[in-house]
Write a protein that holds these residues in place. Structure first.
Motif, PDB file in Angstrom:
ATOM      1  N   ALA A 156       0.943  -1.183   0.022  1.00  0.00           N
ATOM      2  CA  ALA A 156       0.108  -0.059  -0.063  1.00  0.00           C
ATOM      3  C   ALA A 156       0.920   1.355  -0.135  1.00  0.00           C
ATOM      4  CB  ALA A 156      -1.015   0.180   1.247  1.00  0.00           C
ATOM      5  N   THR A 157       0.622   2.195  -0.554  1.00  0.00           N
ATOM      6  CA  THR A 157       1.243   3.570  -0.732  1.00  0.00           C
ATOM      7  C   THR A 157       0.498   4.660  -1.021  1.00  0.00           C
ATOM      8  OG1 THR A 157       3.053   4.247  -1.966  1.00  0.00           O
ATOM      9  CG2 THR A 157       1.687   3.125  -3.165  1.00  0.00           C
ATOM     10  N   TYR A 158       0.822   5.802  -1.443  1.00  0.00           N
ATOM     11  CA  TYR A 158      -0.080   6.874  -1.816  1.00  0.00           C
ATOM     12  C   TYR A 158       0.615   7.302  -2.998  1.00  0.00           C
ATOM     13  CZ  TYR A 158      -2.900  11.066  -1.981  1.00  0.00           C
ATOM     14  OH  TYR A 158      -3.723  11.943  -2.318  1.00  0.00           O
ATOM     15  N   GLY A 162       0.094  14.418  -7.984  1.00  0.00           N
ATOM     16  CA  GLY A 162       0.485  15.537  -7.323  1.00  0.00           C
ATOM     17  C   GLY A 162       1.416  15.472  -6.201  1.00  0.00           C
ATOM     18  N   PHE A 163       1.142  14.293  -5.619  1.00  0.00           N
ATOM     19  CA  PHE A 163       1.849  13.987  -4.229  1.00  0.00           C
ATOM     20  C   PHE A 163       3.087  13.393  -4.531  1.00  0.00           C
ATOM     21  CE2 PHE A 163       2.875  11.326  -0.325  1.00  0.00           C
ATOM     22  CZ  PHE A 163       2.830  12.143   0.332  1.00  0.00           C
ATOM     23  N   ILE A 164       3.215  12.382  -5.333  1.00  0.00           N
ATOM     24  CA  ILE A 164       4.505  11.561  -5.780  1.00  0.00           C
ATOM     25  C   ILE A 164       5.723  12.553  -6.154  1.00  0.00           C
ATOM     26  CG2 ILE A 164       5.616   9.838  -7.025  1.00  0.00           C
ATOM     27  CD1 ILE A 164       2.849   8.428  -7.093  1.00  0.00           C
ATOM     28  N   MET A 185      -3.839   1.643  -3.494  1.00  0.00           N
ATOM     29  CA  MET A 185      -3.840   2.881  -2.635  1.00  0.00           C
ATOM     30  C   MET A 185      -5.324   3.032  -1.964  1.00  0.00           C
ATOM     31  SD  MET A 185      -3.245   6.848  -4.277  1.00  0.00           S
ATOM     32  CE  MET A 185      -4.871   7.050  -5.096  1.00  0.00           C
ATOM     33  N   LEU A 186      -5.464   3.093  -0.683  1.00  0.00           N
ATOM     34  CA  LEU A 186      -6.726   2.985  -0.105  1.00  0.00           C
ATOM     35  C   LEU A 186      -6.909   4.083   0.545  1.00  0.00           C
ATOM     36  CD1 LEU A 186      -5.949  -0.771   0.766  1.00  0.00           C
ATOM     37  CD2 LEU A 186      -7.419   0.071  -0.878  1.00  0.00           C
ATOM     38  N   GLY A 187      -6.207   4.895   0.905  1.00  0.00           N
ATOM     39  CA  GLY A 187      -6.744   6.210   1.625  1.00  0.00           C
ATOM     40  C   GLY A 187      -6.826   6.437   2.955  1.00  0.00           C
ATOM     41  N   SER A 188      -6.047   5.404   3.667  1.00  0.00           N
ATOM     42  CA  SER A 188      -5.914   5.636   5.122  1.00  0.00           C
ATOM     43  C   SER A 188      -4.572   4.849   5.682  1.00  0.00           C
ATOM     44  CB  SER A 188      -7.297   5.026   6.105  1.00  0.00           C
ATOM     45  OG  SER A 188      -6.715   5.183   7.501  1.00  0.00           O
ATOM     46  N   GLY A 189      -3.524   5.780   6.054  1.00  0.00           N
ATOM     47  CA  GLY A 189      -2.454   5.269   6.513  1.00  0.00           C
ATOM     48  C   GLY A 189      -2.370   4.171   7.697  1.00  0.00           C
ATOM     49  N   GLY A 195      -3.679  -3.331   8.125  1.00  0.00           N
ATOM     50  CA  GLY A 195      -3.397  -4.423   7.126  1.00  0.00           C
ATOM     51  C   GLY A 195      -2.233  -5.336   6.896  1.00  0.00           C
ATOM     52  N   VAL A 196      -1.169  -4.327   7.211  1.00  0.00           N
ATOM     53  CA  VAL A 196       0.175  -4.929   7.352  1.00  0.00           C
ATOM     54  C   VAL A 196       0.320  -5.747   8.679  1.00  0.00           C
ATOM     55  CG1 VAL A 196       2.672  -4.735   7.880  1.00  0.00           C
ATOM     56  CG2 VAL A 196       1.201  -3.167   6.003  1.00  0.00           C
ATOM     57  N   ALA A 197      -0.396  -5.501   9.786  1.00  0.00           N
ATOM     58  CA  ALA A 197      -0.326  -6.144  10.903  1.00  0.00           C
ATOM     59  C   ALA A 197      -1.165  -7.411  10.913  1.00  0.00           C
ATOM     60  CB  ALA A 197      -0.780  -5.328  12.255  1.00  0.00           C
ATOM     61  N   ILE A 198      -2.344  -7.517  10.388  1.00  0.00           N
ATOM     62  CA  ILE A 198      -3.116  -8.727  10.216  1.00  0.00           C
ATOM     63  C   ILE A 198      -2.716  -9.447   9.017  1.00  0.00           C
ATOM     64  CG2 ILE A 198      -4.861  -7.603  11.733  1.00  0.00           C
ATOM     65  CD1 ILE A 198      -6.547  -7.146   9.224  1.00  0.00           C
ATOM     66  N   GLY A 199      -1.966  -9.108   8.042  1.00  0.00           N
ATOM     67  CA  GLY A 199      -1.501  -9.910   7.070  1.00  0.00           C
ATOM     68  C   GLY A 199      -2.640  -9.655   5.758  1.00  0.00           C
ATOM     69  N   ARG A 200      -3.394  -8.549   5.875  1.00  0.00           N
ATOM     70  CA  ARG A 200      -4.114  -8.399   4.508  1.00  0.00           C
ATOM     71  C   ARG A 200      -3.232  -7.509   3.569  1.00  0.00           C
ATOM     72  NH1 ARG A 200      -8.551  -5.133   7.116  1.00  0.00           N
ATOM     73  NH2 ARG A 200      -7.106  -3.469   6.616  1.00  0.00           N
ATOM     74  N   LEU A 201      -2.308  -7.015   4.013  1.00  0.00           N
ATOM     75  CA  LEU A 201      -1.399  -6.242   2.994  1.00  0.00           C
ATOM     76  C   LEU A 201      -0.039  -6.610   3.498  1.00  0.00           C
ATOM     77  CD1 LEU A 201      -2.930  -2.523   3.318  1.00  0.00           C
ATOM     78  CD2 LEU A 201      -2.910  -4.272   1.243  1.00  0.00           C
ATOM     79  N   GLY A 202       0.824  -6.767   2.515  1.00  0.00           N
ATOM     80  CA  GLY A 202       2.326  -7.100   2.816  1.00  0.00           C
ATOM     81  C   GLY A 202       3.046  -6.164   3.370  1.00  0.00           C
ATOM     82  N   CYS A 203       3.234  -4.793   2.916  1.00  0.00           N
ATOM     83  CA  CYS A 203       3.855  -3.667   3.417  1.00  0.00           C
ATOM     84  C   CYS A 203       3.151  -2.293   2.964  1.00  0.00           C
ATOM     85  CB  CYS A 203       5.394  -3.795   2.981  1.00  0.00           C
ATOM     86  SG  CYS A 203       5.521  -3.970   0.966  1.00  0.00           S
ATOM     87  N   TRP A 204       3.954  -1.176   3.534  1.00  0.00           N
ATOM     88  CA  TRP A 204       3.528  -0.043   3.249  1.00  0.00           C
ATOM     89  C   TRP A 204       4.580   1.157   3.197  1.00  0.00           C
ATOM     90  CZ3 TRP A 204       3.651   4.834   6.035  1.00  0.00           C
ATOM     91  CH2 TRP A 204       2.640   5.753   5.511  1.00  0.00           C
ATOM     92  N   PHE A 205       4.505   2.023   2.050  1.00  0.00           N
ATOM     93  CA  PHE A 205       5.377   3.036   1.888  1.00  0.00           C
ATOM     94  C   PHE A 205       4.998   4.266   1.604  1.00  0.00           C
ATOM     95  CE2 PHE A 205       5.588   1.190  -1.966  1.00  0.00           C
ATOM     96  CZ  PHE A 205       6.119   2.171  -3.082  1.00  0.00           C
ATOM     97  N   GLN A 206       5.219   5.434   2.006  1.00  0.00           N
ATOM     98  CA  GLN A 206       4.861   6.802   1.592  1.00  0.00           C
ATOM     99  C   GLN A 206       6.105   7.698   1.873  1.00  0.00           C
ATOM    100  OE1 GLN A 206       0.700   7.653   2.538  1.00  0.00           O
ATOM    101  NE2 GLN A 206       1.405   9.512   3.179  1.00  0.00           N
ATOM    102  N   HIS A 207       6.071   8.922   1.154  1.00  0.00           N
ATOM    103  CA  HIS A 207       7.065  10.027   1.990  1.00  0.00           C
ATOM    104  C   HIS A 207       6.229  10.798   2.514  1.00  0.00           C
ATOM    105  CE1 HIS A 207       5.966  13.035  -1.182  1.00  0.00           C
ATOM    106  NE2 HIS A 207       6.135  12.262  -2.147  1.00  0.00           N
ATOM    107  N   SER A 208       7.012  11.763   3.317  1.00  0.00           N
ATOM    108  CA  SER A 208       6.318  13.078   4.141  1.00  0.00           C
ATOM    109  C   SER A 208       5.192  12.551   4.738  1.00  0.00           C
ATOM    110  CB  SER A 208       6.168  13.891   2.747  1.00  0.00           C
ATOM    111  OG  SER A 208       7.112  14.175   1.944  1.00  0.00           O
TER     112      SER A 208
END
Length: 259
Positions: A156-158, A162-164, A185-189, A195-208
């Motif tokens: 998951a990311t953003y 315009g943000f990237i 891209m789901l809209g809530s960090g 999701g990462v904690a429960i295994g629904r998502l593998g990982c997460w990254f975003q800047h700023s």
């Protein structure tokens, strides 16, 4: 500093109460939504009311601790500890009828997160955990995060153009985004980090990433043995969380140390 059971219980109660208040206000149909910085960065009356509820209780029960809230709360404390509040994370989702939103809070000492709690009102779940506190969901211990390479995971990311941005920062994002099995891209960090904690998502990254979008969820990831790092690359600070190998691979890609 040791996190006490009272701290964990307070964090749990605060996010459950804030989420319930926000959901109740949404149910009235009168959110008073207005834009902050752009059309998708919005605030509602529910955000403000939920933050006020959390602050009022912390003023009463933790008067010596500092406070930082997304909707403007800022107070220096004398204890060395600080509560970081996100009364509604995923406000655009919240304001448009999606249930992919939550209330989140973290307790930190300096730059070190001690505890995080995230409540997802729609499913009636609340996660609580931290580096020294095994993460639970509704009081039940969760399975530790297994180490895994990035190629088999969803990330998951953003990804809003315009943000990237452009230039080296954009190229860094493209290198990292090319490595996972898929991008979301789901809209809530904080929901993503749940999701990462429960295994629904593998990982997460975003800047700023502001502290209120980072600290609550990364406390949960740390409480399950996962990695959570902030990485300086190409003039940006990137927040990355997930299995340790995947986080290392994302970091290498962002820095440009892999092809």
């Amino acid at each position: 500093m040791t996190v006490t059971p009272a701290d964990a219980n307070l964090a749990r109660d605060l996010v459950v109460e804030a989420a319930a208040l926000a959901a109740g206000i949404r149910a009235t149909g009168d959110l008073g939504t207005r834009a902050k910085t752009n059309v998708s960065d919005v605030v509602t009356e529910a955000d403000l009311a939920a933050e006020a509820l959390v602050v009022e209780r912390l003023d009463r029960e933790r008067p010596d601790d500092g406070l930082l809230g997304e909707e403007g709360t800022s107070r220096d404390g004398t204890s060395g500890r600080r509560w970081v509040i996100d009364p509604v994370d995923g406000t655009y989702n919240f304001s448009t009828g999606s249930d992919y939103w939550c209330s989140a809070i973290a307790l930190a000492e300096g730059d070190e997160v001690l505890l995080g709690a995230v409540a997802h009102h729609a499913s009636g779940t609340v996660l609580v955990g931290g580096p020294g506190l095994h993460t639970t969901r509704n009081g039940e211990p969760l399975t530790p995060i297994a180490d895994a390479p990035l190629a088999g995971l969803g990330a998951a990311t953003y990804a809003h153009p315009g943000f990237i941005g452009s230039g080296a920062g954009f190229e860094a994002w493209v290198r990292a985004a090319a490595l996972p099995a898929t991008i979301r891209m789901l809209g809530s960090g904080s929901m993503d980090l749940v999701g990462v904690a429960i295994g629904r998502l593998g990982c997460w990254f975003q800047h700023s990433t502001p502290d209120w979008d980072w600290l609550p969820g990364t406390a949960l990831v740390a409480g399950l043995g996962g990695a959570a790092e902030r990485i300086d690359a190409h003039g940006l600070v990137w927040s990355v969380a997930g299995p340790r190998t995947a986080v290392r691979e994302i970091g290498d890609a962002l820095r440009g140390s892999v092809a």
